[in-house]
Design an enzyme around this catalytic site. Structure first.
Site, PDB file in Angstrom:
ATOM      1  N   ALA A 143       0.871  -1.190   0.000  1.00 51.61           N
ATOM      2  CA  ALA A 143       0.000   0.000   0.000  1.00 51.61           C
ATOM      3  C   ALA A 143       0.902   1.232   0.000  1.00 51.61           C
ATOM      4  O   ALA A 143       0.740   2.151   0.817  1.00 51.61           O
ATOM      5  CB  ALA A 143      -0.968   0.000   1.183  1.00 51.61           C
ATOM      6  N   LEU A 144       1.849   1.205  -0.913  1.00 52.18           N
ATOM      7  CA  LEU A 144       2.908   2.232  -0.905  1.00 52.18           C
ATOM      8  C   LEU A 144       2.343   3.619  -1.212  1.00 52.18           C
ATOM      9  O   LEU A 144       1.453   3.784  -2.046  1.00 52.18           O
ATOM     10  CB  LEU A 144       3.985   1.886  -1.937  1.00 52.18           C
ATOM     11  CG  LEU A 144       4.698   0.536  -1.755  1.00 52.18           C
ATOM     12  CD1 LEU A 144       5.846   0.402  -2.761  1.00 52.18           C
ATOM     13  CD2 LEU A 144       5.218   0.333  -0.336  1.00 52.18           C
ATOM     14  N   HIS A 145       2.892   4.605  -0.520  1.00 53.44           N
ATOM     15  CA  HIS A 145       2.512   6.003  -0.746  1.00 53.44           C
ATOM     16  C   HIS A 145       3.797   6.828  -0.801  1.00 53.44           C
ATOM     17  O   HIS A 145       4.911   6.275  -0.786  1.00 53.44           O
ATOM     18  CB  HIS A 145       1.556   6.491   0.347  1.00 53.44           C
ATOM     19  CG  HIS A 145       2.032   6.182   1.742  1.00 53.44           C
ATOM     20  ND1 HIS A 145       3.185   6.724   2.275  1.00 53.44           N
ATOM     21  CD2 HIS A 145       1.528   5.363   2.703  1.00 53.44           C
ATOM     22  CE1 HIS A 145       3.352   6.279   3.504  1.00 53.44           C
ATOM     23  NE2 HIS A 145       2.372   5.433   3.792  1.00 53.44           N
ATOM     24  N   HIS A 187       6.617   5.978   1.625  1.00 53.61           N
ATOM     25  CA  HIS A 187       7.452   4.832   1.230  1.00 53.61           C
ATOM     26  C   HIS A 187       8.382   5.221   0.080  1.00 53.61           C
ATOM     27  O   HIS A 187       9.546   4.826   0.048  1.00 53.61           O
ATOM     28  CB  HIS A 187       6.587   3.664   0.761  1.00 53.61           C
ATOM     29  CG  HIS A 187       5.687   3.091   1.809  1.00 53.61           C
ATOM     30  ND1 HIS A 187       4.326   3.244   1.774  1.00 53.61           N
ATOM     31  CD2 HIS A 187       5.958   2.370   2.923  1.00 53.61           C
ATOM     32  CE1 HIS A 187       3.784   2.624   2.812  1.00 53.61           C
ATOM     33  NE2 HIS A 187       4.754   2.101   3.527  1.00 53.61           N
ATOM     34  N   GLN A 203       2.021  -9.025  13.473  1.00 52.92           N
ATOM     35  CA  GLN A 203       2.036  -7.716  14.133  1.00 52.92           C
ATOM     36  C   GLN A 203       0.636  -7.117  14.281  1.00 52.92           C
ATOM     37  O   GLN A 203       0.501  -5.993  14.735  1.00 52.92           O
ATOM     38  CB  GLN A 203       2.999  -6.756  13.435  1.00 52.92           C
ATOM     39  CG  GLN A 203       2.598  -6.298  12.049  1.00 52.92           C
ATOM     40  CD  GLN A 203       3.706  -5.485  11.381  1.00 52.92           C
ATOM     41  OE1 GLN A 203       4.697  -6.033  10.903  1.00 52.92           O
ATOM     42  NE2 GLN A 203       3.549  -4.168  11.350  1.00 52.92           N
ATOM     43  N   GLY A 258      10.758   4.857   8.278  1.00 48.57           N
ATOM     44  CA  GLY A 258      10.253   6.217   8.425  1.00 48.57           C
ATOM     45  C   GLY A 258      10.163   6.623   9.894  1.00 48.57           C
ATOM     46  O   GLY A 258       9.792   5.810  10.749  1.00 48.57           O
ATOM     47  N   MET A 314       1.519  10.957   6.031  1.00 54.00           N
ATOM     48  CA  MET A 314       1.174   9.876   5.103  1.00 54.00           C
ATOM     49  C   MET A 314       1.086   8.559   5.855  1.00 54.00           C
ATOM     50  O   MET A 314       1.965   8.244   6.671  1.00 54.00           O
ATOM     51  CB  MET A 314       2.270   9.723   4.047  1.00 54.00           C
ATOM     52  CG  MET A 314       2.427  10.916   3.177  1.00 54.00           C
ATOM     53  SD  MET A 314       1.229  10.811   1.843  1.00 54.00           S
ATOM     54  CE  MET A 314       1.751  12.185   0.861  1.00 54.00           C
ATOM     55  N   SER A 315       0.045   7.792   5.583  1.00 56.37           N
ATOM     56  CA  SER A 315      -0.123   6.479   6.205  1.00 56.37           C
ATOM     57  C   SER A 315      -0.971   5.627   5.282  1.00 56.37           C
ATOM     58  O   SER A 315      -1.920   6.139   4.655  1.00 56.37           O
ATOM     59  CB  SER A 315      -0.829   6.634   7.554  1.00 56.37           C
ATOM     60  OG  SER A 315      -1.335   5.376   7.979  1.00 56.37           O
ATOM     61  N   SER A 316      -0.655   4.343   5.209  1.00 49.64           N
ATOM     62  CA  SER A 316      -1.472   3.446   4.379  1.00 49.64           C
ATOM     63  C   SER A 316      -2.889   3.377   4.927  1.00 49.64           C
ATOM     64  O   SER A 316      -3.828   3.024   4.210  1.00 49.64           O
ATOM     65  CB  SER A 316      -0.858   2.049   4.345  1.00 49.64           C
ATOM     66  OG  SER A 316       0.459   2.122   3.849  1.00 49.64           O
TER      67      SER A 316
END
Ligand code: PAF
Length: 282
Positions: free
Chosen positions: A33-35, A38, A63, A149, A186-188
């Site tokens: 779910a790259l943004h 990433h 996790q 990150g 930014m976050s998935s």
């Protein structure tokens, strides 16, 4: 771009490069779910390890807690491949669950103490899962550098300790948080937010800016700074605070006075989505 699926393929890729001689090998571990966040990690890796960058894409089940979003976590492999290639990745490592956790696997990595702080307190077992999968990735790829990150600041602290304790030969490179122009980190998981939730989520970065303003004005007492952040977060009705803490970034233990290198970390539920954000003070 080549896609590797097995640990043996990743190991062989890395060893082949190592035999060829000079040049650093870089690994960018992700859950896909790259943004843009990433992409910034991959670009940093490509700068330091040109032509030798592996991006792992693996939604790591260990996790996630039993009531968390493992099954609905966004899986966007084709788009991820495009983003990774454009940012300078050399190969993608995309194993399945059985590859990373062979039947009967019962070995886990527990970074004691740190794993129970911040997100580890709210998400029991989360950092054990993170430490285990990252250890597996580092052992397989043997990278010189691994890129993470600052957005996941507590994760970074756990992984720094993991690498130091296990005497792994990888150095962690921590890249700055990437934000949307309006301040949202930014976050998935941002894709889960409704338009109204997304608007209210901006309160997280507002709370951070308020603390930074107070620190610039000379306030150093953690209790006052935390109260100020909580005050800002309370402005939005859909936001429920999980934690607001000022901690030493290496140990994740609370500090009473904020000083250079203190981590301001916060986590909050916006509707049913849990978001985190942070800043290094001073
Ligand atoms: O930060 C993440 O995306 C994950 O926690 C990581 C480091 C890829 C481990 O699954």
């Amino acid at each position: 771009m080549q896609v590797l699926h097995t640990v043996e393929e990743l190991r062989a890729w890395s060893r082949r490069l190592r035999c060829k001689g000079e040049g650093l090998i870089g690994l960018v571990p992700t859950m896909g779910a790259l943004h843009e966040g990433h992409a910034s990690l991959i670009r940093a890796a490509a700068q330091q390890c040109a032509g030798r960058v592996a991006v792992s894409i693996f939604v790591n089940p260990t996790q996630f807690g039993p009531n968390e979003d493992f099954s609905r976590y966004p899986r966007t492999f084709d788009a991820d491949r495009e983003i990774a290639a454009r940012a300078g990745a050399t190969v993608i490592f995309a194993p399945n669950v059985e590859e990373m956790y062979p039947a009967g696997a019962g070995t886990f990595v527990d970074v004691e103490g740190l794993s129970e702080r911040l997100d580890g307190k709210s998400r029991p077992g989360h950092f054990r899962g993170v430490a285990t999968v990252v250890a597996k990735l580092l052992i397989a790829a043997e990278p010189d550098l691994a890129f993470f990150g600052q957005k996941d600041a507590a994760q970074v602290a756990v992984l720094q300790k993991l690498v130091a304790d296990l005497r792994l030969g990888t150095r962690l490179v921590v890249c700055p948080i990437v934000r949307k122009p309006d301040g949202l980190a930014m976050s998935s998981r941002n894709v889960y937010l409704s338009a109204e939730e997304r608007r209210q989520a901006l309160v997280l970065s507002r709370a951070i800016r308020q603390v930074e303003r107070l620190v610039s004005g000379g306030e150093r007492q953690s209790s006052a700074l935390i109260e100020a952040a909580r005050g800002v977060l309370a402005e939005e009705p859909m936001v429920r605070v999980d934690y607001v803490e000022l901690v030493d970034w290496a140990t994740l233990l609370p500090v009473t006075t904020a000083g250079p290198g203190t981590l301001l970390a916060l986590a909050a539920w916006v509707g049913s989505t849990r978001l985190i954000d942070n800043a290094i003070i001073g």
